[in-house]
Design a protein around this motif. Sequence first.
Motif, PDB file in Angstrom:
ATOM      1  N   THR A   9       0.830  -1.263  -0.018  1.00  0.00           N
ATOM      2  CA  THR A   9      -0.065  -0.060   0.096  1.00  0.00           C
ATOM      3  C   THR A   9       0.623   1.423  -0.007  1.00  0.00           C
ATOM      4  O   THR A   9       0.373   2.156  -0.295  1.00  0.00           O
ATOM      5  N   PHE A  10       2.229   1.083   0.354  1.00  0.00           N
ATOM      6  CA  PHE A  10       3.150   2.387   0.424  1.00  0.00           C
ATOM      7  C   PHE A  10       3.952   2.504  -0.993  1.00  0.00           C
ATOM      8  O   PHE A  10       4.894   2.952  -1.088  1.00  0.00           O
ATOM      9  N   VAL A  11       3.709   1.679  -2.042  1.00  0.00           N
ATOM     10  CA  VAL A  11       4.519   1.887  -3.229  1.00  0.00           C
ATOM     11  C   VAL A  11       4.436   3.165  -3.632  1.00  0.00           C
ATOM     12  O   VAL A  11       3.437   3.880  -3.711  1.00  0.00           O
ATOM     13  N   GLY A  12       5.597   3.473  -4.076  1.00  0.00           N
ATOM     14  CA  GLY A  12       5.945   4.975  -4.497  1.00  0.00           C
ATOM     15  C   GLY A  12       6.485   5.878  -3.596  1.00  0.00           C
ATOM     16  O   GLY A  12       6.868   7.026  -3.740  1.00  0.00           O
ATOM     17  N   ARG A  13       6.286   5.562  -2.152  1.00  0.00           N
ATOM     18  CA  ARG A  13       6.852   6.289  -1.113  1.00  0.00           C
ATOM     19  C   ARG A  13       8.440   5.847  -0.863  1.00  0.00           C
ATOM     20  O   ARG A  13       9.015   4.896  -1.274  1.00  0.00           O
ATOM     21  N   MET A  14       8.977   6.794  -0.212  1.00  0.00           N
ATOM     22  CA  MET A  14      10.447   6.717   0.216  1.00  0.00           C
ATOM     23  C   MET A  14      10.503   5.582   1.550  1.00  0.00           C
ATOM     24  O   MET A  14       9.837   5.848   2.330  1.00  0.00           O
ATOM     25  N   THR A  15      11.319   4.969   1.498  1.00  0.00           N
ATOM     26  CA  THR A  15      11.494   3.938   2.531  1.00  0.00           C
ATOM     27  C   THR A  15      12.966   3.450   2.905  1.00  0.00           C
ATOM     28  O   THR A  15      13.776   3.881   2.121  1.00  0.00           O
ATOM     29  N   GLU A  16      13.031   3.127   4.244  1.00  0.00           N
ATOM     30  CA  GLU A  16      14.144   2.462   4.796  1.00  0.00           C
ATOM     31  C   GLU A  16      13.939   1.073   5.001  1.00  0.00           C
ATOM     32  O   GLU A  16      13.093   0.671   5.564  1.00  0.00           O
ATOM     33  N   VAL A  17      14.789   0.272   4.504  1.00  0.00           N
ATOM     34  CA  VAL A  17      14.687  -1.284   4.535  1.00  0.00           C
ATOM     35  C   VAL A  17      16.025  -1.773   5.281  1.00  0.00           C
ATOM     36  O   VAL A  17      17.114  -1.484   4.790  1.00  0.00           O
ATOM     37  N   VAL A  18      16.003  -2.470   6.259  1.00  0.00           N
ATOM     38  CA  VAL A  18      17.039  -2.972   6.962  1.00  0.00           C
ATOM     39  C   VAL A  18      17.026  -4.545   6.953  1.00  0.00           C
ATOM     40  O   VAL A  18      16.050  -5.215   7.344  1.00  0.00           O
ATOM     41  N   GLN A  25      17.857   2.501   1.231  1.00  0.00           N
ATOM     42  CA  GLN A  25      17.018   3.647   1.515  1.00  0.00           C
ATOM     43  C   GLN A  25      16.823   4.185  -0.055  1.00  0.00           C
ATOM     44  O   GLN A  25      17.699   4.390  -0.821  1.00  0.00           O
ATOM     45  N   GLY A  26      15.475   4.174  -0.320  1.00  0.00           N
ATOM     46  CA  GLY A  26      15.181   4.652  -1.570  1.00  0.00           C
ATOM     47  C   GLY A  26      13.322   4.358  -1.958  1.00  0.00           C
ATOM     48  O   GLY A  26      12.731   4.462  -0.719  1.00  0.00           O
ATOM     49  N   ARG A  27      12.912   4.575  -3.028  1.00  0.00           N
ATOM     50  CA  ARG A  27      11.552   4.334  -3.430  1.00  0.00           C
ATOM     51  C   ARG A  27      11.072   2.965  -3.360  1.00  0.00           C
ATOM     52  O   ARG A  27      11.884   2.425  -4.175  1.00  0.00           O
ATOM     53  N   LEU A  28       9.931   2.634  -2.674  1.00  0.00           N
ATOM     54  CA  LEU A  28       9.643   1.351  -2.814  1.00  0.00           C
ATOM     55  C   LEU A  28       8.900   1.221  -4.072  1.00  0.00           C
ATOM     56  O   LEU A  28       7.908   1.929  -4.439  1.00  0.00           O
ATOM     57  N   ILE A  29       9.343   0.159  -4.748  1.00  0.00           N
ATOM     58  CA  ILE A  29       8.993  -0.182  -6.270  1.00  0.00           C
ATOM     59  C   ILE A  29       7.821  -1.103  -6.221  1.00  0.00           C
ATOM     60  O   ILE A  29       6.829  -1.007  -6.671  1.00  0.00           O
ATOM     61  N   SER A  30       7.914  -2.255  -5.450  1.00  0.00           N
ATOM     62  CA  SER A  30       6.929  -3.326  -5.314  1.00  0.00           C
ATOM     63  C   SER A  30       7.377  -4.102  -3.951  1.00  0.00           C
ATOM     64  O   SER A  30       8.225  -4.069  -3.689  1.00  0.00           O
ATOM     65  N   ALA A  31       6.193  -5.009  -3.583  1.00  0.00           N
ATOM     66  CA  ALA A  31       6.202  -5.766  -2.566  1.00  0.00           C
ATOM     67  C   ALA A  31       5.232  -6.902  -2.692  1.00  0.00           C
ATOM     68  O   ALA A  31       4.062  -6.799  -2.671  1.00  0.00           O
ATOM     69  N   SER A  32       5.860  -7.785  -3.282  1.00  0.00           N
ATOM     70  CA  SER A  32       4.708  -9.120  -3.696  1.00  0.00           C
ATOM     71  C   SER A  32       5.701 -10.422  -3.870  1.00  0.00           C
ATOM     72  O   SER A  32       6.879 -10.304  -3.924  1.00  0.00           O
ATOM     73  N   ASN A  33       5.106 -11.561  -3.606  1.00  0.00           N
ATOM     74  CA  ASN A  33       5.622 -12.778  -3.957  1.00  0.00           C
ATOM     75  C   ASN A  33       6.674 -12.967  -3.207  1.00  0.00           C
ATOM     76  O   ASN A  33       7.957 -13.633  -3.724  1.00  0.00           O
ATOM     77  N   GLY A  34       6.823 -12.496  -1.793  1.00  0.00           N
ATOM     78  CA  GLY A  34       8.150 -12.733  -1.059  1.00  0.00           C
ATOM     79  C   GLY A  34       9.372 -12.000  -1.315  1.00  0.00           C
ATOM     80  O   GLY A  34      10.311 -11.863  -0.752  1.00  0.00           O
ATOM     81  N   VAL A  36      10.636  -7.557  -1.905  1.00  0.00           N
ATOM     82  CA  VAL A  36      10.715  -6.309  -1.958  1.00  0.00           C
ATOM     83  C   VAL A  36      11.695  -5.689  -2.840  1.00  0.00           C
ATOM     84  O   VAL A  36      12.890  -5.558  -2.600  1.00  0.00           O
ATOM     85  N   THR A  37      10.979  -4.587  -3.530  1.00  0.00           N
ATOM     86  CA  THR A  37      11.977  -4.026  -4.805  1.00  0.00           C
ATOM     87  C   THR A  37      12.031  -2.485  -4.092  1.00  0.00           C
ATOM     88  O   THR A  37      11.111  -2.071  -4.261  1.00  0.00           O
ATOM     89  N   VAL A  38      13.316  -2.035  -4.040  1.00  0.00           N
ATOM     90  CA  VAL A  38      13.512  -0.616  -3.697  1.00  0.00           C
ATOM     91  C   VAL A  38      14.331  -0.143  -4.890  1.00  0.00           C
ATOM     92  O   VAL A  38      15.297  -0.554  -5.367  1.00  0.00           O
ATOM     93  N   GLN A  39      13.874   1.311  -5.236  1.00  0.00           N
ATOM     94  CA  GLN A  39      14.883   1.905  -6.129  1.00  0.00           C
ATOM     95  C   GLN A  39      15.882   2.776  -5.241  1.00  0.00           C
ATOM     96  O   GLN A  39      15.178   3.910  -4.763  1.00  0.00           O
ATOM     97  N   LEU A  40      17.286   2.459  -5.162  1.00  0.00           N
ATOM     98  CA  LEU A  40      17.982   3.463  -4.367  1.00  0.00           C
ATOM     99  C   LEU A  40      17.948   4.732  -4.832  1.00  0.00           C
ATOM    100  O   LEU A  40      18.022   4.798  -6.008  1.00  0.00           O
ATOM    101  N   VAL A  41      18.308   5.752  -3.745  1.00  0.00           N
ATOM    102  CA  VAL A  41      18.479   6.890  -4.233  1.00  0.00           C
ATOM    103  C   VAL A  41      20.010   7.056  -4.573  1.00  0.00           C
ATOM    104  O   VAL A  41      21.081   6.305  -4.218  1.00  0.00           O
TER     105      VAL A  41
END
Length: 66
Positions: A9-18, A25-34, A36-41
Amino acid sequence: MNFLEALNTFVGRMTEVVQPGQFLQGRLISASNGLVTVQLVSSNYIPTTQEVTAISDNITFVRILP
């Protein structure tokens, strides 16, 4: 609703994933099928934007930035 459905539900938002030994750190692109894809800054360490996919079972923390 599971973790990935909630995160999706937060696709397109800036996120931090640890993950153990990794911080993304970057923009959340997708989260599905186990996955999580992030476009890094881009930064001094990463001169161009890159998409990184993380396995959701390895994620220890996610923060959605305002």
